[in-house]
Design a protein around this motif. Structure first.
Motif, PDB file in Angstrom:
ATOM      1  N   TYR A 146      34.331  33.540  37.639  1.00  0.00           N
ATOM      2  CA  TYR A 146      34.820  33.544  39.011  1.00  0.00           C
ATOM      3  C   TYR A 146      34.187  32.373  39.753  1.00  0.00           C
ATOM      4  O   TYR A 146      33.028  32.038  39.510  1.00  0.00           O
ATOM      5  N   MET A 147      34.921  31.793  40.694  1.00  0.00           N
ATOM      6  CA  MET A 147      34.428  30.679  41.479  1.00  0.00           C
ATOM      7  C   MET A 147      33.527  31.178  42.605  1.00  0.00           C
ATOM      8  O   MET A 147      33.938  31.989  43.436  1.00  0.00           O
ATOM      9  N   LYS A 148      32.282  30.740  42.608  1.00  0.00           N
ATOM     10  CA  LYS A 148      31.325  30.992  43.698  1.00  0.00           C
ATOM     11  C   LYS A 148      31.363  32.466  44.123  1.00  0.00           C
ATOM     12  O   LYS A 148      31.117  33.349  43.319  1.00  0.00           O
ATOM     13  N   SER A 149      31.660  32.722  45.423  1.00  0.00           N
ATOM     14  CA  SER A 149      31.623  34.103  45.905  1.00  0.00           C
ATOM     15  C   SER A 149      32.996  34.778  45.876  1.00  0.00           C
ATOM     16  O   SER A 149      33.186  35.835  46.479  1.00  0.00           O
ATOM     17  N   ASP A 150      33.991  34.186  45.155  1.00  0.00           N
ATOM     18  CA  ASP A 150      35.249  34.890  44.922  1.00  0.00           C
ATOM     19  C   ASP A 150      34.954  36.200  44.194  1.00  0.00           C
ATOM     20  O   ASP A 150      33.995  36.292  43.414  1.00  0.00           O
ATOM     21  N   TYR A 151      35.770  37.206  44.441  1.00  0.00           N
ATOM     22  CA  TYR A 151      35.530  38.494  43.791  1.00  0.00           C
ATOM     23  C   TYR A 151      36.840  39.194  43.491  1.00  0.00           C
ATOM     24  O   TYR A 151      37.892  38.838  44.016  1.00  0.00           O
ATOM     25  N   ASP A 152      36.772  40.194  42.634  1.00  0.00           N
ATOM     26  CA  ASP A 152      37.908  41.056  42.344  1.00  0.00           C
ATOM     27  C   ASP A 152      37.409  42.487  42.315  1.00  0.00           C
ATOM     28  O   ASP A 152      36.208  42.750  42.136  1.00  0.00           O
ATOM     29  N   LEU A 153      38.351  43.416  42.498  1.00  0.00           N
ATOM     30  CA  LEU A 153      38.005  44.830  42.613  1.00  0.00           C
ATOM     31  C   LEU A 153      38.858  45.675  41.678  1.00  0.00           C
ATOM     32  O   LEU A 153      40.022  45.362  41.434  1.00  0.00           O
ATOM     33  N   ALA A 154      38.266  46.741  41.192  1.00  0.00           N
ATOM     34  CA  ALA A 154      39.011  47.779  40.494  1.00  0.00           C
ATOM     35  C   ALA A 154      38.438  49.124  40.919  1.00  0.00           C
ATOM     36  O   ALA A 154      37.253  49.234  41.244  1.00  0.00           O
ATOM     37  N   GLY A 155      39.289  50.124  40.944  1.00  0.00           N
ATOM     38  CA  GLY A 155      38.846  51.451  41.353  1.00  0.00           C
ATOM     39  C   GLY A 155      39.302  52.510  40.379  1.00  0.00           C
ATOM     40  O   GLY A 155      40.325  52.358  39.687  1.00  0.00           O
ATOM     41  N   PHE A 156      38.552  53.596  40.326  1.00  0.00           N
ATOM     42  CA  PHE A 156      38.816  54.695  39.395  1.00  0.00           C
ATOM     43  C   PHE A 156      38.607  56.008  40.146  1.00  0.00           C
ATOM     44  O   PHE A 156      37.537  56.236  40.718  1.00  0.00           O
TER      45      PHE A 156
END
Length: 350
Positions: A146-156
């Motif tokens: 991931y670039m720098k402070s880019d983020y992704d999310l997943a939930g369960f």
């Protein structure tokens, strides 16, 4: 001199600081069966606390797609976590299940504890709205992926329902389809949304052309509605709801057939929808056809209920008593062999 994990871009201490920052938000999600504490290797839930006699567990996982990119680019991280919870728990309630607990996965290139804490606070807010405990999660710092402070999310999410109350039930031709309003675009179709915003030449901090008093980013980041509490309250008071469908990716043509038996179809009256202005703007600015809008977006209806014909008035009254404004948008029918199972009548008027 030898390298350290920190030299490689992973800060274990930052992860520990994040746990301390989010602890109060997680504690606020306590519910019977879960104490709202984090830090162990696994989260615990006492199923006996639900007081269900013959429970079936129902599980769902999801993400928020490229809507998260708008949160990153605009610096508005406070509500994207609500979307994450909504996308999961709305998939539980359609089977009649009460959400019990939730776990999240936050992956980033460089952990910014303030951003992550803001996201998790939104997740906790969503859990409180859905009545489930935030039982745990995982924060992954992955430089180079991931670039720098880019983020992704997943939930369960995991919920439970009494075996005899599991949805869908048997459906029949003549059953009525009710729609519940969405809060906007929810969390589907944002790759197209972002392309349309780019085509329009709008910055995220520009005034939104489809709603007064909001920037483009703030308007598009309106959280996905969580339908859990009004629907649980309704299910406790009637047995006339036979099925429900959450209108997400694939829109009406793909989601409604998921709860229908192979011998039945649904006829929708598009003139009943009255889509919010954002959908007209997306259609006009992007030159998006009505058929494409219906398969990409919720077009103003985020949740549908299939109700027994002789129980429609009762269900409508109960829904109104819990703050909903149900709209009759269609009917179940028996199509001819090989015929279309989702038939659209009228027009959205976009």
């Amino acid at each position: 001199m030898g390298l350290t994990y920190s030299d490689a871009g992973v800060d274990i201490d930052a992860g520990n600081r994040l746990v301390d920052l989010i602890r109060p938000a997680v504690r606020a999600t306590r519910r019977p069966g879960a104490d709202g504490e984090i830090g162990g290797f696994g989260g615990l839930f006492d199923l006996r606390a639900t007081r269900l006699n013959d429970p079936i567990l129902v599980a769902a996982n999801d993400g928020v797609g490229t809507k998260v990119k708008i949160a990153i680019d605009s610096g508005m991280h406070g509500t994207i976590g609500v979307d994450l919870v909504a996308m999961c728990v709305n998939d539980l309630i359609v089977q009649g299940a009460e959400p019990l607990f939730f776990l999240d996965y936050f992956a980033t290139g460089k952990l910014d504890t303030q951003i992550a804490a803001s996201v998790v606070k939104g997740i906790a807010d969503g859990c409180i709205e859905a009545g489930c405990a935030l039982l745990g999660g995982e924060t992954a710092e992955m430089p180079g992926l991931y670039m720098k402070s880019d983020y992704d999310l997943a939930g369960f999410a995991v919920g439970a329902v009494e075996r005899q109350k599991l949805l869908p039930r048997e459906l029949f031709a003549g059953d009525v389809v009710l729609g519940l309003r969405s809060s906007g675009v929810h969390s589907n179709g944002f790759s197209l949304v972002r392309r349309i915003v780019e085509r329009a030449g709008l910055a995220w901090n520009a005034t939104a052309p489809f709603v007064q008093g909001m920037t483009v980013a703030r308007a598009l980041l309106t959280p996905t509605r969580i339908y859990v509490k009004p629907l649980l309250a309704t299910l406790r008071r009637t047995t006339h709801i036979r099925a429900m469908a959450h209108i997400t990716g694939g829109g009406f043509p793909d989601n409604l057939p998921r709860v229908l038996p192979k011998n039945l179809g649904v006829m929708l009256d598009l003139s009943a929808f009255n889509p919010p202005p954002v959908f007209r703007w997306l259609s006009e600015t992007g030159g998006v056809s009505e058929a494409e809008m219906l398969r990409t977006f919720n077009c103003g209806i985020g949740m549908t209920l299939v109700v027994a014909k002789d129980g429609v008035a009762e269900v409508e009254n109960i829904l109104r008593s819990v703050g909903e404004n149900p709209i009759r948008i269609g009917e179940i029918f028996e199509p001819e062999a090989g015929g279309e199972r989702v038939v659209m009548q009228g027009s959205l008027g976009l």
